[in-house]
Design an enzyme around this catalytic site. Structure first.
Site, PDB file in Angstrom:
ATOM      1  CB  CYS A  19       2.292  10.946  -4.097  1.00  0.00           C
ATOM      2  SG  CYS A  19       2.908  12.638  -4.237  1.00  0.00           S
TER       3      CYS A  19
ATOM      4  CG  HIS B   2       0.095  11.562   0.313  1.00  0.00           C
ATOM      5  ND1 HIS B   2       1.118  10.631   0.330  1.00  0.00           N
ATOM      6  CD2 HIS B   2       0.576  12.636  -0.359  1.00  0.00           C
ATOM      7  CE1 HIS B   2       2.172  11.131  -0.295  1.00  0.00           C
ATOM      8  NE2 HIS B   2       1.877  12.350  -0.727  1.00  0.00           N
TER       9      HIS B   2
ATOM     10  CD  GLU C  16      -0.197   7.964   2.302  1.00  0.00           C
ATOM     11  OE1 GLU C  16       0.948   8.340   2.005  1.00  0.00           O
ATOM     12  OE2 GLU C  16      -1.126   7.891   1.472  1.00  0.00           O
TER      13      GLU C  16
END
Length: 521
Positions: free
Chosen positions: A82, A177, A179
């Site tokens: 990002c 993202h 994660e």
């Protein structure tokens, strides 16, 4: 043992900790540090790879929020996420601009260019056979010009450069993202980066960690004595077991029973540590002291302060009886360290010791021992099992520091605590019996200081009410009330009303977080 390491530079994302957790899940050691660490620090860290986190800023406005240039000069792979991708693009000669269409939430991405990062990773294919990925976006800016040497490896209609790569240098950027769990194949992408692109093995595991930690504790403490406040919670319990493994009887634990513990908790702690593991534990029953100071106090913050203050007093009194103690051990874990380091900027800055027992190190003039400060909660639990602690103790639900003091609404009385701990124990017993305990993230009973009319037998009753609370969550930042079977709730209610004299009504809390918090106080 020297581990292969990943360095994560934090630009203030709300989910930076998740990046570190995902990397650790791959049995690769990593650390999260503020983005503006020095060049010397980065070189000394000797990372196998570097990850640049997301963040709330725009690269064309926050000119100071840049990765140290050495990141791109070390010759190791770099992954920008990002904002991390945007600062990588801008710093290497590309261009970032505000996007006419902001993306927040699920998005579909087409993988392009057969990159090493995405090769063979897809959620499905389209009619033309192109790989598609379901990802989670959260951005208002986008890369509009690639730096020299980069190619597009992922795109969608609103974000033409949703992922980019310079594979010769091992530089990758993703606008989404990986994660978060909402990015379905995010775990595989991060595994691909740390293992195949960075070349990290699987050298971060609990058996090795125990050996290293034991050696480190012995070297740090020498022949001096250590004192630890044992609460019965996961962190202090695992810290006690690990330190005892290292130095044996040089450790003394102080277990303070404040009258606000769960049913039989004191006996369970003494059984586990004193009798089973052979740890020296001083058991202090301070119920009367705590209840006396809590009398007439209804404000939750005041209750918290009183309970904290009295714990310090009791602990100090016991510590004074151990003049040879030179170390105070605490169950500080890595999220504590990161959170206590948070600056106003939102990044993990100026990391310092996290004193989770307020004021004790300074007051007692003891050195601080924090053997779990590099571990996340799931790693602490894994360590506890490896050290031989009971599974039920290691995987029990979170319990607030003030204990039942903040689960009894209003004034705390011994009578209320006795009723509540019995009702709570029934709830937990039935959740376990129905195989629902591990499906909920936190479950407990709350004592409500109101009476309601009831009928038991042929008589009218006027007794107290308890509320049951059970939630499901991944991060405790948000939570959904657990949709327990009605039959289970009915059984719990029936047992509490029949077995706990003084309670004639049971209600179930169906509030999410937000707007409610998980605890009632």
């Amino acid at each position: 043992m020297s581990h292969q390491k990943i360095l994560i530079l934090d630009f203030g994302s709300q989910v930076s900790q998740l990046i570190a957790r995902r990397v650790r899940e791959q049995h690769v050691y990593c650390e999260l540090h503020p983005y503006d660490v020095s060049e010397a620090f980065i070189r000394d860290f000797k990372p196998q790879g570097i990850i640049l986190s997301g963040g709330p800023n725009s690269v064309y406005e926050a000119v100071d929020w840049r990765a140290p240039q050495v990141v791109f000069e070390l010759g190791v792979p770099v992954l920008g996420i990002c904002y991390g991708m945007q600062t990588m693009a801008e710093q290497l000669g590309g261009k970032v601009e505000s996007s006419a269409k902001r993306e927040f939430g699920y998005a579909e991405l087409r993988a392009r260019g057969h990159s090493k990062l995405f090769q063979g990773i897809e959620d499905r294919t389209n009619a033309e056979g192109h790989g598609l990925l379901d990802v989670w976006m959260s951005h208002g800016d986008k890369v509009t010009e690639l730096p020299a040497g980069f190619k597009v490896i992922g795109s969608n209609e609103s974000c033409p450069v949703a992922a980019m790569a310079d594979e010769e240098r091992g530089f990758y950027g993703v606008q989404f993202h990986p994660e978060v769990t909402h990015t379905i194949k995010g775990k595989e992408m991060l595994a691909r980066f740390v293992h195949e692109i960075c070349g990290c093995g699987n050298d971060w595991n609990m058996p090795d960690y125990i050996s290293e930690a034991v050696e480190k504790i012995r070297a740090q403490v020498g022949d001096e004595e250590v004192i630890l406040g044992l609460s019965g919670g996961v962190d202090s319990s695992v810290a006690a077991a690990l330190i005892h493994r290292a130095i044996g009887d040089q450790l003394t634990c102080v277990f303070v029973d404040n009258g606000l513990l769960r049913l039989n908790e004191g006996a369970q702690v003494m059984e586990t540590f004193n009798r089973s593991l052979g740890v020296k534990v001083i058991h202090v029953d301070a119920t009367e002291q705590f209840m006396g100071h809590l009398k007439g106090v209804s404000d939750p913050e005041q209750k918290r302060k009183i309970i904290g203050r009295e714990f310090v007093e009791v602990f100090q009194a016991e510590a004074a009886k151990l003049p040879k103690a030179r170390w105070l051990a605490q169950g500080t874990i890595y999220p504590d360290v990161i959170e206590s380091a948070g600056a106003k900027t939102g990044k993990a800055h100026a990391i310092k010791s996290h004193h989770n027992v307020g004021g004790l190190p300074e007051t007692l003039n003891l050195k601080l021992l924090e053997p779990l400060r590099d571990l996340f909660k799931d790693e602490v639990r894994e360590l506890g099992v490896a050290l031989g602690l009971p599974h039920d103790m290691v995987y029990r639900h979170p319990f607030p520091g003030p204990g039942l003091g903040v689960r009894i609404l209003g004034e705390v009385k011994k009578e209320f605590a006795d009723l509540l701990r019995r009702a709570d124990a029934i709830f937990i017993d039935e959740l376990r019996a129905a195989d629902w305990y591990d499906k909920t993230s936190q479950a407990f009973a709350v004592f409500l200081p109101v009476k309601s009319v009831g009928v038991m037998g042929d008589g009218r009753t006027y007794e107290y009410v308890v509320a049951l609370r059970a939630v499901q969550t991944q991060d405790f930042m948000t939570a959904h009330w657990a949709e327990l079977p009605h039959s289970l709730l009915g059984k719990v209610s029936n047992r509490i009303i029949n077995e706990v004299r003084g309670i004639n009504r049971v209600v179930y809390d169906i509030s999410g977080k937000p707007p409610a918090t998980i605890e009632w106080e």
